[in-house]
Design a protein around this motif. Structure first.
Motif, PDB file in Angstrom:
ATOM      1  N   ARG A   1       0.832  -1.203   0.000  1.00  7.69           N
ATOM      2  CA  ARG A   1       0.000   0.000   0.000  1.00  7.69           C
ATOM      3  C   ARG A   1       0.870   1.257   0.000  1.00  7.69           C
TER       4      ARG A   1
ATOM      5  N   SER B   1      -4.210  -7.062  -0.810  1.00  8.13           N
ATOM      6  CA  SER B   1      -3.536  -7.915  -1.779  1.00  8.13           C
ATOM      7  C   SER B   1      -3.090  -9.258  -1.207  1.00  8.13           C
TER       8      SER B   1
ATOM      9  N   ILE C   1     -17.278  -2.903  -4.244  1.00  6.67           N
ATOM     10  CA  ILE C   1     -15.830  -3.080  -4.426  1.00  6.67           C
ATOM     11  C   ILE C   1     -15.551  -4.001  -5.611  1.00  6.67           C
TER      12      ILE C   1
ATOM     13  N   GLU D   1     -14.522  -3.222  -8.513  1.00  7.49           N
ATOM     14  CA  GLU D   1     -13.251  -2.839  -9.129  1.00  7.49           C
ATOM     15  C   GLU D   1     -12.074  -3.355  -8.324  1.00  7.49           C
ATOM     16  N   VAL D   2     -12.203  -3.339  -7.002  1.00 14.15           N
ATOM     17  CA  VAL D   2     -11.138  -3.859  -6.137  1.00 14.15           C
ATOM     18  C   VAL D   2     -10.947  -5.345  -6.377  1.00 14.15           C
ATOM     19  N   ARG D   3     -12.050  -6.078  -6.481  1.00 12.40           N
ATOM     20  CA  ARG D   3     -11.957  -7.525  -6.706  1.00 12.40           C
ATOM     21  C   ARG D   3     -11.311  -7.836  -8.056  1.00 12.40           C
TER      22      ARG D   3
ATOM     23  N   PRO E   1      -9.722   2.523  -5.176  1.00 16.07           N
ATOM     24  CA  PRO E   1      -9.784   1.071  -5.378  1.00 16.07           C
ATOM     25  C   PRO E   1      -8.400   0.434  -5.469  1.00 16.07           C
TER      26      PRO E   1
ATOM     27  N   MET F   1      -6.970   0.353  -1.895  1.00 12.83           N
ATOM     28  CA  MET F   1      -7.644  -0.685  -1.119  1.00 12.83           C
ATOM     29  C   MET F   1      -7.200  -2.071  -1.569  1.00 12.83           C
ATOM     30  N   ALA F   2      -7.048  -2.243  -2.887  1.00 11.12           N
ATOM     31  CA  ALA F   2      -6.590  -3.529  -3.404  1.00 11.12           C
ATOM     32  C   ALA F   2      -5.190  -3.849  -2.883  1.00 11.12           C
TER      33      ALA F   2
END
Length: 322
Positions: free
Chosen positions: A167, A194, A240, A242-244, A186, A189-190
């Motif tokens: 991060r 991770s 989320i 986009e995060v996934r 996103p 957060m990803a």
């Protein structure tokens, strides 16, 4: 203008100064009224004094029309309620405004101050509704993510440390790139999530992964399934998607190699996934080499030169290198 911190701020944009003066006089008791004579002046004001909860723009202005202005404002501040005021009531103008600027209201000129006042009140309520819903969702989302990260820190400190570094490094990289209006959260957060898939791994196996040790076929299969584990853990958390998607392809090379094996490569990969891949590779190489320059040299052999120059700049200016 006397600024009232408890009042809504409204930006009116029109090339008719007399009209702006009349609007300012009429609404200054209810709102903090800002005015601009052109799209360029409005954007400059938006940058220095905004973002504004409500923007009302005339359609026909020189150099930049109302649709172009409101489209730009939508990119800069999606929550801003946008209203178009025009003397050209053609259907094509209305369709263009709605499609390109996601306009809240489309008003014809001349428009009475009474109608304009009613529209402003409706826009204020819409802004409060949108922002309150977003705040509620963000608080719920942050709570869910915080819980997962806390679980990771307790069950696998090595993986948690790797996620923290990811991060920090992603934040450094995001400061060097222009995502053209796209949200950065996103990707951040990803990065923090991770390593969430490592909850399925033992601390001993995670330590081997971090040190770059040779894995057995069974161990490698477990590591490859980390994105699947992450997807299952995050599947029921709203907003989320986009995060996934970023997490799903974080181990996928730009050339298409890596997990998952589906046909996905190049610019079709989410930009966040590509950034995380670089960060993970650098973290792995740096942990093995122990020095910054050798790690960069390894990346230079396997990554596009522009990407590595970008990473070199980031690493040297960063205060987070181990």
């Amino acid at each position: 203008m006397i600024f009232n911190p408890d009042a809504f701020s409204v930006l009116f944009v029109d090339d008719e100064q007399n009209l702006l003066d009349a609007i300012s006089r009429h609404f200054r008791r209810q709102y903090n009224v800002f005015t601009a004579n052109s799209g360029a002046e409005a954007l400059a004001l938006f940058q220095s004094r905004g973002p504004f909860p409500i923007v009302i723009s005339d359609m026909k202005m020189p150099q930049m029309n109302g649709v172009e202005l409101l489209r730009t404002i939508r990119i800069k501040s999606p929550d801003t309620i946008r209203i178009l005021l025009t003397g050209q009531a053609g259907l094509s103008d209305a369709i263009s405004a709605i499609n390109e600027g996601n306009i809240f209201r489309f008003l014809n000129k001349p428009c009475s101050l009474g109608t304009l006042g009613q529209t402003l009140e409706a826009a204020r309520k819409q802004y409060e509704l949108v922002t309150n819903q977003r705040i509620l969702l963000e608080e719920t989302l942050q709570g869910s993510i915080r819980m997962l990260v806390d679980i990771l820190s307790l069950t696998n400190p090595t993986a948690f440390g790797k996620a923290v570094r990811a991060r920090q490094e992603i934040q450094e990289l995001l400061g060097l790139v222009d995502l053209e209006g796209a949200d950065k959260w996103p990707i951040e957060m990803a990065a923090m999530l991770s390593q969430i898939g490592s909850v399925s791994l033992t601390p001993e196996l995670m330590e081997k992964v971090y040190k770059g040790a040779v894995l057995t076929a069974e161990e490698a299969a477990l590591v490859d399934k980390m994105p699947e584990v992450a997807e299952s853990l995050l599947a029921h958390i709203p907003r989320i998607e986009e995060v996934r998607a970023i997490l799903r392809y974080q181990n996928k090379g730009y050339d298409g190699r890596g997990y998952p094996t589906e046909d996905m490569a190049g610019d079709r990969l989410p930009v966040g996934s590509r950034m995380l891949k670089i960060v993970h590779d650098f973290d792995r190489i740096y942990s093995q080499e122990g020095f910054l320059e050798p790690a960069i040299k390894v990346l230079l052999k396997t990554r596009p030169p522009t990407t590595c120059r970008f990473w070199r700049r980031s690493s040297r200016t960063s205060g987070i290198m181990r």
